[in-house]
Design an enzyme around this catalytic site. Structure first.
Site, PDB file in Angstrom:
ATOM      1  N   GLU A  76      40.728  39.660  38.452  1.00  0.00           N
ATOM      2  CA  GLU A  76      40.835  38.196  38.412  1.00  0.00           C
ATOM      3  C   GLU A  76      39.964  37.634  37.297  1.00  0.00           C
ATOM      4  OE1 GLU A  76      42.373  35.693  38.681  1.00  0.00           O
ATOM      5  OE2 GLU A  76      42.047  34.500  40.493  1.00  0.00           O
ATOM      6  N   ASP A  77      40.346  36.452  36.814  1.00  0.00           N
ATOM      7  CA  ASP A  77      39.544  35.811  35.768  1.00  0.00           C
ATOM      8  C   ASP A  77      38.265  35.203  36.325  1.00  0.00           C
ATOM      9  OD1 ASP A  77      40.907  33.823  37.187  1.00  0.00           O
ATOM     10  OD2 ASP A  77      41.878  32.939  35.440  1.00  0.00           O
TER      11      ASP A  77
ATOM     12  N   ASP B  23      35.845  31.570  42.505  1.00  0.00           N
ATOM     13  CA  ASP B  23      35.241  30.247  42.677  1.00  0.00           C
ATOM     14  C   ASP B  23      35.013  29.978  44.169  1.00  0.00           C
ATOM     15  OD1 ASP B  23      34.379  27.644  42.330  1.00  0.00           O
ATOM     16  OD2 ASP B  23      36.265  26.871  41.530  1.00  0.00           O
TER      17      ASP B  23
ATOM     18  N   PHE C 239      33.573  23.354  34.373  1.00  0.00           N
ATOM     19  CA  PHE C 239      34.956  23.770  34.191  1.00  0.00           C
ATOM     20  C   PHE C 239      35.076  24.539  32.890  1.00  0.00           C
ATOM     21  CE2 PHE C 239      39.486  23.636  33.479  1.00  0.00           C
ATOM     22  CZ  PHE C 239      39.933  23.982  34.754  1.00  0.00           C
TER      23      PHE C 239
ATOM     24  N   ARG D  45      44.313  29.212  27.113  1.00  0.00           N
ATOM     25  CA  ARG D  45      44.243  30.600  27.587  1.00  0.00           C
ATOM     26  C   ARG D  45      44.001  31.585  26.444  1.00  0.00           C
ATOM     27  NH1 ARG D  45      46.054  30.761  32.991  1.00  0.00           N
ATOM     28  NH2 ARG D  45      47.741  29.354  33.523  1.00  0.00           N
TER      29      ARG D  45
HETATM   30  P1  XMP Z   1      39.298  30.323  44.286  1.00  0.00           P
HETATM   31  O1  XMP Z   1      40.281  30.443  45.381  1.00  0.00           O
HETATM   32  O2  XMP Z   1      38.179  31.305  44.334  1.00  0.00           O
HETATM   33  O3  XMP Z   1      40.215  30.636  43.053  1.00  0.00           O
HETATM   34  O4  XMP Z   1      38.799  28.895  44.113  1.00  0.00           O
HETATM   35  C1  XMP Z   1      39.781  30.731  41.766  1.00  0.00           C
HETATM   36  C2  XMP Z   1      40.874  30.129  40.951  1.00  0.00           C
HETATM   37  O5  XMP Z   1      40.526  28.764  40.658  1.00  0.00           O
HETATM   38  C3  XMP Z   1      40.753  28.485  39.312  1.00  0.00           C
HETATM   39  N1  XMP Z   1      39.480  28.064  38.689  1.00  0.00           N
HETATM   40  C4  XMP Z   1      39.305  27.764  37.415  1.00  0.00           C
HETATM   41  N2  XMP Z   1      40.165  27.773  36.374  1.00  0.00           N
HETATM   42  N3  XMP Z   1      38.434  27.067  34.937  1.00  0.00           N
HETATM   43  C5  XMP Z   1      39.712  27.411  35.135  1.00  0.00           C
HETATM   44  O6  XMP Z   1      40.455  27.438  34.174  1.00  0.00           O
HETATM   45  C6  XMP Z   1      37.513  27.023  35.919  1.00  0.00           C
HETATM   46  O7  XMP Z   1      36.346  26.683  35.681  1.00  0.00           O
HETATM   47  C7  XMP Z   1      37.986  27.409  37.232  1.00  0.00           C
HETATM   48  N4  XMP Z   1      37.357  27.489  38.423  1.00  0.00           N
HETATM   49  C8  XMP Z   1      38.319  27.906  39.312  1.00  0.00           C
HETATM   50  C9  XMP Z   1      41.324  29.712  38.709  1.00  0.00           C
HETATM   51  O8  XMP Z   1      42.718  29.538  38.622  1.00  0.00           O
HETATM   52  C10 XMP Z   1      41.021  30.842  39.638  1.00  0.00           C
HETATM   53  O9  XMP Z   1      42.059  31.773  39.684  1.00  0.00           O
HETATM   54 MG    MG Z   2      43.598  32.005  38.169  1.00  0.00          MG
END
Ligand code: XMP
Ligand code: MG
Length: 177
Positions: A97-98, A101, A150, A163
């Protein structure tokens, strides 16, 4: 640097070095396994998965899942948009995963794969926004701790943009305000 970016947090070089170390650790931890199934979460994980897999010496196969979350009447609901096209029973799975959060996405996907009979399910995440956690969840492999801002780039998007940036940076507030 892209003019919408306030600050670069993790450069391409830092991400490559981190991926190399993580790949070595994964290779060691899975050395007794025939193969690892890397499951990337679309779309954000793609650049990191591509970098990480180059540093894993155990044979890997790759596959992808796409989930999306939306705010339902009571709480956030996770929806499966694109499922795996193979059976995972008995497989050693590493979810890639990237960013971790709130923990909702990875917890849900991990439980699903365990439920389907995977031999093991672990998680490798490029970034961990520790302060964002809403439910308890920990990844086995964490690249970098990420501040509660963010961030975009290296797979991470804002409305599908940024991206392709070769680094992770903080998006200027005026871009999304
Ligand atoms: P959870 O369920 O852990 O999932 O909240 C994480 C997903 O939330 C998105 N996410 C972000 N995407 N910048 C982004 O571009 C951020 O700072 C960020 N924080 C959360 C992301 O899609 C990830 O898969
Ligand atoms: Mg994501």
């Amino acid at each position: 640097m892209n003019s919408d970016i306030k600050e670069i947090l993790f450069t391409e070089e830092m991400i490559r070095e981190m991926s190399q170390k993580m790949g070595q650790q994964i290779s060691y931890d899975y050395k007794d396994c025939d193969s690892i199934l890397l499951v990337g979460l679309l779309k954000g994980s793609v650049p990191f998965l591509a970098e990480l897999m180059k540093h894993i010496t155990v044979p890997v196969t790759i596959n992808f899942i796409k989930v999306s979350s939306y705010v339902g009447s009571e709480s956030k609901v996770l929806q499966m948009k694109q499922d795996l096209d193979e059976d995972v029973e008995g497989r050693h799975i590493l979810i890639v995963e990237d960013i971790l959060d709130t923990g909702r996405t990875l917890k849900t996907v991990k439980e699903l794969l365990v439920h389907r009979g995977a031999a093991s399910v672990k998680v490798a995440t490029m970034l961990d926004k520790v302060e964002g956690r809403v439910i308890p969840f920990e990844a086995e492999y964490v690249g970098f701790e990420c501040p509660n801002a963010f961030v975009v780039g290296y797979g991470l998007d804002y409305n599908e943009r940024y991206r392709e940036l070769p680094y992770v940076g903080v998006l200027k507030e005026e871009v999304y305000m």
